[in-house]
Design an enzyme around this catalytic site. Structure first.
Site, PDB file in Angstrom:
ATOM      1  N   SER A  87      -2.598   2.131  -3.480  1.00 39.83           N
ATOM      2  CA  SER A  87      -2.998   0.802  -3.030  1.00 39.83           C
ATOM      3  C   SER A  87      -3.520   0.729  -1.606  1.00 39.83           C
ATOM      4  CB  SER A  87      -1.827  -0.175  -3.188  1.00 39.83           C
ATOM      5  OG  SER A  87      -1.662  -0.508  -4.545  1.00 39.83           O
ATOM      6  N   TYR A 185       2.240  -9.566  -6.985  1.00 41.25           N
ATOM      7  CA  TYR A 185       1.340  -8.428  -6.779  1.00 41.25           C
ATOM      8  C   TYR A 185       0.500  -8.186  -8.025  1.00 41.25           C
ATOM      9  CZ  TYR A 185      -0.243  -4.152  -4.589  1.00 41.25           C
ATOM     10  OH  TYR A 185      -1.014  -3.176  -4.000  1.00 41.25           O
ATOM     11  N   SER A 186      -0.810  -8.101  -7.840  1.00 36.50           N
ATOM     12  CA  SER A 186      -1.718  -7.965  -8.972  1.00 36.50           C
ATOM     13  C   SER A 186      -2.828  -6.978  -8.678  1.00 36.50           C
ATOM     14  CB  SER A 186      -2.329  -9.328  -9.332  1.00 36.50           C
ATOM     15  OG  SER A 186      -3.283  -9.188 -10.373  1.00 36.50           O
ATOM     16  N   ASN A 187      -2.785  -5.832  -9.332  1.00 36.38           N
ATOM     17  CA  ASN A 187      -3.892  -4.891  -9.244  1.00 36.38           C
ATOM     18  C   ASN A 187      -5.161  -5.481  -9.837  1.00 36.38           C
ATOM     19  OD1 ASN A 187      -2.750  -2.201  -8.196  1.00 36.38           O
ATOM     20  ND2 ASN A 187      -1.257  -2.785  -9.730  1.00 36.38           N
ATOM     21  N   GLY A 325       0.968   2.764  -0.853  1.00 39.00           N
ATOM     22  CA  GLY A 325       0.374   2.885  -2.169  1.00 39.00           C
ATOM     23  C   GLY A 325       1.118   3.823  -3.084  1.00 39.00           C
TER      24      GLY A 325
END
Length: 370
Positions: A87, A185-187, A325
């Site tokens: 991330s 949290y959103s990829n 990340g």
């Protein structure tokens, strides 16, 4: 991808890792950093196959390693090796978005619907700002996929995923909240930002990162691999837990198709390059001060995450900015102080015997305050 807490008990792996000594390189003018060496050893003793770090700043550069580069060997971790940064990719994507805002190509309050019509239900109420700070309510696509230790996940390691395919899987779920209300949290949000960058510029987010950040800063060890499964040059091997019958085993997952992570986490880099990037970003070279202030503004009260940038307060009262990340078989942390006097990047290959977070947090603190 964001770090997640994963624990795996494998006695054979534990024996393979703990017995390996650490190594360190230090500039002659730098004071003894035995605390950093001990911190790295604590990480590998409790939850990693190997770890490497670089501390840079006005006192010089210190690099250290601990553990091994590959299970079943005594090969040292490459101090200047490459790794998947997960991330931390998001901070690069966010930087490009803010540069486009500065240039007048888009606004932080532009909606998803404006740039990607029909892609996200309710996209007329979701803004670029909310995608950046994880308050959009758009679900994370990872919830729709098998993940370690399921064998199904390993079977898909070389599959090519398109961003739109993963976005469609995500938005088939219910939103996590109304836009702007809660942090989740959103990829998926960063996949959407990658597609917005393409719409705005006519080029992929990877091309924009290359020409706007990697080339100007001469980050020679950094690139976005797309669908290439290899990590070129010196690098440690990474592993994931896989359930096989009644046992959970570590499987070498160094080679994998990173399209699974895309704009949310596909990048490969080095400790040196990440330290340089974070120093230049927080120092104001990459985005103007008013937009850097936006990056440092939390989306919701009580969170320490702004627009692709997070922060932590150390024991000596110094705040550090950066990101962390999780790239499945690799984990990384990269932070810099506001005054750019010290940067620290840590990367490790987890072995899932325990959670290394506490040891990493202590090491980050030692690097900034010690």
């Amino acid at each position: 991808m964001k770090r997640v807490h994963r624990v795996l008990v494998t006695a054979a792996t534990a024996l393979a890792v703990v017995a390996v000594p650490s190594a360190a390189l230090a500039s002659p003018e730098k004071a003894d950093r035995s605390g950093l060496r001990k911190g790295l050893d604590d990480i590998t003793a409790n939850g990693a196959v190997g770890a490497l770090m670089e501390v840079a700043g006005d006192g010089g550069v210190w690099r250290g390693t601990s553990g091994v580069a590959a299970l079943g060997t005594t090969r040292e971790m490459p101090a200047r090796g490459r790794f998947r940064v997960g991330s931390i990719t998001k901070t690069f994507v966010a930087t490009v978005v803010l540069q486009l805002v500065d240039e007048g190509w888009l606004r932080l309050d532009d909606t998803v619907e404006k740039w990607l019509p029909g892609v996200v239900p309710g996209g007329d109420r979701i803004t670029a700002r909310q995608l950046l700070n994880h308050t959009s309510g758009v679900p994370d696509y990872r919830r729709t996929l098998p993940m370690p230790p399921t064998p199904e996940f390993e079977a898909d390691r070389f599959r090519t995923w398109s961003a739109i395919e993963l976005i469609r899987r995500a938005v088939a779920q219910a939103p996590t909240s109304e836009p702007g209300l809660e942090y989740a949290y959103s990829n998926t949000g960063y996949l959407l930002l990658g597609e917005i960058i393409r719409k705005v510029t006519g080029r992929s987010y990877a091309e924009e990162i290359e020409r706007r950040i990697i080339e100007p800063l001469q980050l020679s060890g950094t690139f976005l691999p797309g669908t290439s499964s290899r990590i070129p040059g010196p690098h440690p091997h990474g592993y994931i837990p896989v359930q096989r019958g009644d046992e959970t085993q570590l499987v070498d997952f160094t080679k994998m198709n990173p399209s699974l992570m895309g704009a949310g986490g596909e990048m490969i880099s080095t400790t040196k390059d990440l330290n340089r990037f974070m120093a230049e970003l927080v120092g104001g070279r990459l985005v103007p001060s008013h937009l850097l202030d936006e990056m440092k503004t939390a989306g919701v009260e009580g969170r320490k995450y702004g627009l692709g940038l997070q922060w932590q307060d150390t024991s000596c009262g110094v705040r550090m900015y950066g990101n962390d990340g999780d790239a499945l078989a690799y984990q990384a942390w990269s932070f810099t102080t506001q005054d750019r006097r010290r940067q620290v990047t840590i990367a490790l290959t987890p072995d899932f015997r325990g959670d290394p977070d506490d040891a990493v947090e202590a090491l980050l603190d030692e690097a900034i305050c010690g």
